[in-house]
Design an enzyme around this catalytic site. Structure first.
Site, PDB file in Angstrom:
ATOM      1  N   ARG A  66      21.539  42.252  92.641  1.00  0.00           N
ATOM      2  CA  ARG A  66      22.958  42.120  92.229  1.00  0.00           C
ATOM      3  C   ARG A  66      23.867  42.495  93.380  1.00  0.00           C
ATOM      4  NH1 ARG A  66      26.862  40.367  88.631  1.00  0.00           N
ATOM      5  NH2 ARG A  66      28.634  41.765  88.688  1.00  0.00           N
ATOM      6  N   ARG A  78      12.283  48.827  91.207  1.00  0.00           N
ATOM      7  CA  ARG A  78      13.579  48.478  91.834  1.00  0.00           C
ATOM      8  C   ARG A  78      14.408  49.747  92.078  1.00  0.00           C
ATOM      9  NH1 ARG A  78      16.255  43.122  89.284  1.00  0.00           N
ATOM     10  NH2 ARG A  78      17.748  43.655  90.908  1.00  0.00           N
ATOM     11  N   LYS A 123      20.299  54.824  94.653  1.00  0.00           N
ATOM     12  CA  LYS A 123      20.221  53.354  94.838  1.00  0.00           C
ATOM     13  C   LYS A 123      21.621  52.747  94.824  1.00  0.00           C
ATOM     14  CE  LYS A 123      19.259  50.704  91.145  1.00  0.00           C
ATOM     15  NZ  LYS A 123      20.222  49.609  90.879  1.00  0.00           N
ATOM     16  N   ASN A 124      22.432  53.157  93.843  1.00  0.00           N
ATOM     17  CA  ASN A 124      23.730  52.495  93.650  1.00  0.00           C
ATOM     18  C   ASN A 124      24.814  52.989  94.592  1.00  0.00           C
ATOM     19  OD1 ASN A 124      22.483  50.939  91.769  1.00  0.00           O
ATOM     20  ND2 ASN A 124      23.368  51.956  89.990  1.00  0.00           N
ATOM     21  N   ASP A 134      23.660  53.404  82.302  1.00  0.00           N
ATOM     22  CA  ASP A 134      22.353  53.431  82.967  1.00  0.00           C
ATOM     23  C   ASP A 134      21.433  54.520  82.423  1.00  0.00           C
ATOM     24  OD1 ASP A 134      23.531  52.504  86.302  1.00  0.00           O
ATOM     25  OD2 ASP A 134      23.249  51.381  84.455  1.00  0.00           O
ATOM     26  N   ARG A 145      26.870  39.224  83.405  1.00  0.00           N
ATOM     27  CA  ARG A 145      27.152  39.770  84.754  1.00  0.00           C
ATOM     28  C   ARG A 145      28.009  38.834  85.597  1.00  0.00           C
ATOM     29  NH1 ARG A 145      22.676  43.646  86.491  1.00  0.00           N
ATOM     30  NH2 ARG A 145      24.455  44.827  87.279  1.00  0.00           N
ATOM     31  N   PRO A 146      29.165  38.456  85.077  1.00  0.00           N
ATOM     32  CA  PRO A 146      30.056  37.575  85.842  1.00  0.00           C
ATOM     33  C   PRO A 146      30.627  38.294  87.068  1.00  0.00           C
ATOM     34  CG  PRO A 146      31.171  38.425  83.911  1.00  0.00           C
ATOM     35  CD  PRO A 146      29.762  38.889  83.807  1.00  0.00           C
ATOM     36  N   ILE A 147      31.261  37.541  87.947  1.00  0.00           N
ATOM     37  CA  ILE A 147      31.902  38.168  89.124  1.00  0.00           C
ATOM     38  C   ILE A 147      33.378  37.775  89.205  1.00  0.00           C
ATOM     39  CG2 ILE A 147      29.768  38.363  90.474  1.00  0.00           C
ATOM     40  CD1 ILE A 147      30.647  35.814  91.945  1.00  0.00           C
ATOM     41  N   ASP A 148      33.929  37.444  88.043  1.00  0.00           N
ATOM     42  CA  ASP A 148      35.336  36.985  88.034  1.00  0.00           C
ATOM     43  C   ASP A 148      36.314  38.046  88.548  1.00  0.00           C
ATOM     44  OD1 ASP A 148      34.432  38.274  85.613  1.00  0.00           O
ATOM     45  OD2 ASP A 148      36.419  37.931  84.802  1.00  0.00           O
ATOM     46  N   CYS A 151      19.457  42.823  87.078  1.00  0.00           N
ATOM     47  CA  CYS A 151      18.762  42.954  85.786  1.00  0.00           C
ATOM     48  C   CYS A 151      19.474  42.105  84.726  1.00  0.00           C
ATOM     49  CB  CYS A 151      18.773  44.412  85.342  1.00  0.00           C
ATOM     50  SG  CYS A 151      17.566  45.407  86.248  1.00  0.00           S
TER      51      CYS A 151
HETATM   52  C1  EPZ Z   1      26.897  48.610  88.718  1.00  0.00           C
HETATM   53  O1  EPZ Z   1      26.689  47.270  88.329  1.00  0.00           O
HETATM   54  C2  EPZ Z   1      25.497  49.207  88.819  1.00  0.00           C
HETATM   55  N1  EPZ Z   1      24.729  48.485  89.844  1.00  0.00           N
HETATM   56  C3  EPZ Z   1      24.800  49.098  87.466  1.00  0.00           C
HETATM   57  O2  EPZ Z   1      23.537  49.755  87.591  1.00  0.00           O
HETATM   58  C4  EPZ Z   1      25.631  49.848  86.424  1.00  0.00           C
HETATM   59  O3  EPZ Z   1      25.030  49.679  85.163  1.00  0.00           O
HETATM   60  C5  EPZ Z   1      27.058  49.285  86.401  1.00  0.00           C
HETATM   61  O4  EPZ Z   1      27.631  49.345  87.728  1.00  0.00           O
HETATM   62  C6  EPZ Z   1      27.960  50.056  85.453  1.00  0.00           C
HETATM   63  O5  EPZ Z   1      27.981  51.409  85.824  1.00  0.00           O
HETATM   64  C7  EPZ Z   1      24.956  48.752  91.142  1.00  0.00           C
HETATM   65  O6  EPZ Z   1      25.780  49.587  91.491  1.00  0.00           O
HETATM   66  C8  EPZ Z   1      24.129  47.986  92.133  1.00  0.00           C
HETATM   67  P1  EPZ Z   1      30.224  46.497  86.639  1.00  0.00           P
HETATM   68  P2  EPZ Z   1      27.946  46.232  88.332  1.00  0.00           P
HETATM   69  O7  EPZ Z   1      30.824  45.492  87.542  1.00  0.00           O
HETATM   70  O8  EPZ Z   1      28.803  46.507  89.512  1.00  0.00           O
HETATM   71  C9  EPZ Z   1      31.683  43.247  83.556  1.00  0.00           C
HETATM   72  C10 EPZ Z   1      21.228  50.027  87.353  1.00  0.00           C
HETATM   73  O9  EPZ Z   1      20.521  50.155  86.339  1.00  0.00           O
HETATM   74  N2  EPZ Z   1      32.169  42.534  84.757  1.00  0.00           N
HETATM   75  O10 EPZ Z   1      30.843  47.851  86.544  1.00  0.00           O
HETATM   76  O11 EPZ Z   1      27.395  44.879  88.152  1.00  0.00           O
HETATM   77  C11 EPZ Z   1      30.161  43.259  83.513  1.00  0.00           C
HETATM   78  O12 EPZ Z   1      29.675  42.055  82.934  1.00  0.00           O
HETATM   79  C12 EPZ Z   1      22.327  48.991  87.389  1.00  0.00           C
HETATM   80  O13 EPZ Z   1      21.120  50.739  88.400  1.00  0.00           O
HETATM   81  C13 EPZ Z   1      32.938  41.391  84.568  1.00  0.00           C
HETATM   82  O14 EPZ Z   1      33.212  40.969  83.444  1.00  0.00           O
HETATM   83  O15 EPZ Z   1      28.684  46.695  87.002  1.00  0.00           O
HETATM   84  C14 EPZ Z   1      29.873  44.459  82.667  1.00  0.00           C
HETATM   85  O16 EPZ Z   1      29.992  44.111  81.305  1.00  0.00           O
HETATM   86  C15 EPZ Z   1      22.361  48.120  86.144  1.00  0.00           C
HETATM   87  N3  EPZ Z   1      33.384  40.729  85.675  1.00  0.00           N
HETATM   88  C16 EPZ Z   1      31.002  45.425  83.046  1.00  0.00           C
HETATM   89  O17 EPZ Z   1      32.020  44.634  83.648  1.00  0.00           O
HETATM   90  C17 EPZ Z   1      33.118  41.171  86.946  1.00  0.00           C
HETATM   91  O18 EPZ Z   1      33.590  40.526  87.907  1.00  0.00           O
HETATM   92  C18 EPZ Z   1      30.557  46.495  84.036  1.00  0.00           C
HETATM   93  O19 EPZ Z   1      30.088  45.838  85.183  1.00  0.00           O
HETATM   94  C19 EPZ Z   1      32.338  42.339  87.108  1.00  0.00           C
HETATM   95  C20 EPZ Z   1      31.880  43.005  85.996  1.00  0.00           C
END
Ligand code: EPZ
Length: 417
Positions: free
Chosen positions: A93, A398, A23-24, A306, A122-125, A117
């Site tokens: 997401r 999902r 999926k990811n 995960d 889950r910010p996007i900063d 989820c």
């Molecule tokens: C990806 O999410 C995966 N989803 C998630 O899988 C997975 O848990 C995660 O990576 C970590 O491995 C997909 O690939 C679609 P991150 P993502 O950006 O990209 C913080 C599942 O169960 N952060 O690595 O959203 C964030 O809040 C899902 O399949 C910021 O602060 O994860 C988190 O604490 C759940 N600012 C940490 O970083 C940002 O701009 C990791 O998030 C982006 C993230």
């Protein structure tokens, strides 16, 4: 009325289970198709709702796809760059990845904040800071992100945290930016290597995925390609933990051990028997396993967040005490309350859970709070004495295709109603 699963627990799991496409990996690769003016064939497609939702979002950009078995055909030649509305971007997401691709191809994009989820804010900063470092003008207003990329150019971008999504967004955005972009402190997940390989199969020039530093040499356009997406390491890990929890002897077909070295290292500390082949892993568990003292989730290659909930179920029925710390997301213990209803002994403080293994779990009426918590409740139900009802299984759907059919092939007794 939402679907639910009724599980008659206590059965061992035996046989072979096939792992589908990841999926990811598929989600960013679908988004990356926006960059391409040709026809793309993707193999290992899996019919899960996150991918169906992503395809619907792409259709609003005039990008249509069709599926024939495990093959997906997609053509982005007539893509229209339109606003991605709140209703759509809330669905998954990964909608945020489309922002990076639209910026990469059209140098402009409008998208509402993404969904996903509920496991934290889950910010996007980090995504936004990266786009700005590449020269994009970003205005965030009324729940939408307005991006103007006329002045974008290749640059060096250092991520504040190795965010998987931000790494993928910036890879896509830089693919067609003239010059050499260097992304530092990037995530190293295998899905990112898969995205790099996909981009390069379309004629991009990306290297370094998996190392923490990714170099992208911009190209003018990308052509169509055929690409086979990797298998899902989190689904494979879920199946392995399910057999370790319920007992039995299962061959997980399509599991790439190289993507789950941390999990395998932890499982070797218990009494289960592991046989590792090139693209298969066999796990035998014929007695109650010993607890793993300390487990902490971290970005790849360390233990994945995960698999945290699924590992918690195994620890909940193992011999001894285990301490699990969730360092990646701030609220990813949604499963604890539900496991407690089934007799698990788990105490949570902040991001740490102390799990005292019990001999038995007992069937109960439980509620999935997110995708992986839902998967863990199915494992707990298969282990428990008596009947378990897992509600809110839309979360499970999902990321797991017909989870009940897969486990029933191994001897489980699960009905979807
Ligand atoms: C990806 O999410 C995966 N989803 C998630 O899988 C997975 O848990 C995660 O990576 C970590 O491995 C997909 O690939 C679609 P991150 P993502 O950006 O990209 C913080 C599942 O169960 N952060 O690595 O959203 C964030 O809040 C899902 O399949 C910021 O602060 O994860 C988190 O604490 C759940 N600012 C940490 O970083 C940002 O701009 C990791 O998030 C982006 C993230």
């Amino acid at each position: 009325m939402e679907d639910k699963l009724i599980i008659n627990g206590g059965k061992h799991l035996n046989g072979t289970i096939k792992v589908d496409g990841a999926k990811n990996a598929f989600l960013p690769i679908l988004a990356a198709s926006v960059l391409c003016e040709g026809e793309i064939e993707l193999d290992n497609y899996v019919a899960i709702s996150d991918l169906t939702n992503m395809r619907e979002i792409l259709e609003t950009l005039n990008i249509f796809s069709s599926v024939d078995g495990e093959k997906l055909y997609i053509d982005a030649k007539d893509v229209k760059n339109v606003r991605i509305t709140h209703e759509l971007s809330q669905k998954v997401r990964a909608s945020i990845f489309i922002l990076g691709a639209l910026l990469g191809r059209f140098r402009s994009a409008i998208i509402a904040y993404p969904g996903g989820c509920k496991i934290g804010s889950r910010p996007i900063d980090i995504h936004i800071k990266g786009f700005k470092a590449l020269g994009a003008k970003i205005i965030e207003r009324h729940g939408y992100i307005y991006c103007h990329g006329e002045n974008m150019k290749a640059a060096e971008v250092v991520l504040d945290f190795p965010s998987v999504g931000a790494t993928e967004s910036l890879m896509m955005c830089a693919t067609m930016l003239e010059g050499e972009t260097v992304l530092k402190n990037t995530a190293k997940e295998p899905e990112i290597v898969d995205l790099q390989n996909f981009l390069n199969s379309m004629g991009a020039k990306v290297r370094g995925a998996g190392t923490g530093c990714i170099v992208i040499e911009g190209v003018k356009n990308l052509h169509g390609c055929d690409y086979k997406v990797m298998t899902d390491r989190i689904v494979a890990g879920t199946y392995l933990l399910a057999v370790a929890t319920c007992g039995g002897d299962v061959l997980v077909d399509g599991a790439n051990w190289r993507h789950n070295e941390s999990l395998l290292s932890f499982l070797k500390q218990t009494a289960c028997k592991l046989d590792v082949f090139d693209d298969k892993i066999r796990l035998k568990a014929d007695k109650r396993l010993s607890s793993i003292e300390k487990i902490e989730t971290y970005p790849y290659p360390l233990f994945p967040t995960d698999l945290q909930a699924q590992m918690m179920v195994l620890q909940a029925v193992s011999k001894g005490t285990s301490i699990i710390t969730e360092t990646v997301f701030e609220s990813r213990f949604g499963q604890v309350m539900e496991l407690a209803k089934m007799g698990a002994n788990i105490v949570v403080k902040d991001r740490t859970a102390v799990i005292k293994g019990v001999e038995k779990l007992y069937g109960a009426d439980v509620y999935a709070t997110d995708l992986r918590a839902g998967a863990c409740l199915v494992m707990a139900g298969m282990k428990a004495e008596g009947y378990t009802t897992v509600n809110n299984i839309k979360y499970i759907d999902r990321g797991y295709k017909s989870i009940e059919e897969k486990y029933n092939l191994l001897g489980a007794d699960i009905k979807r109603i």
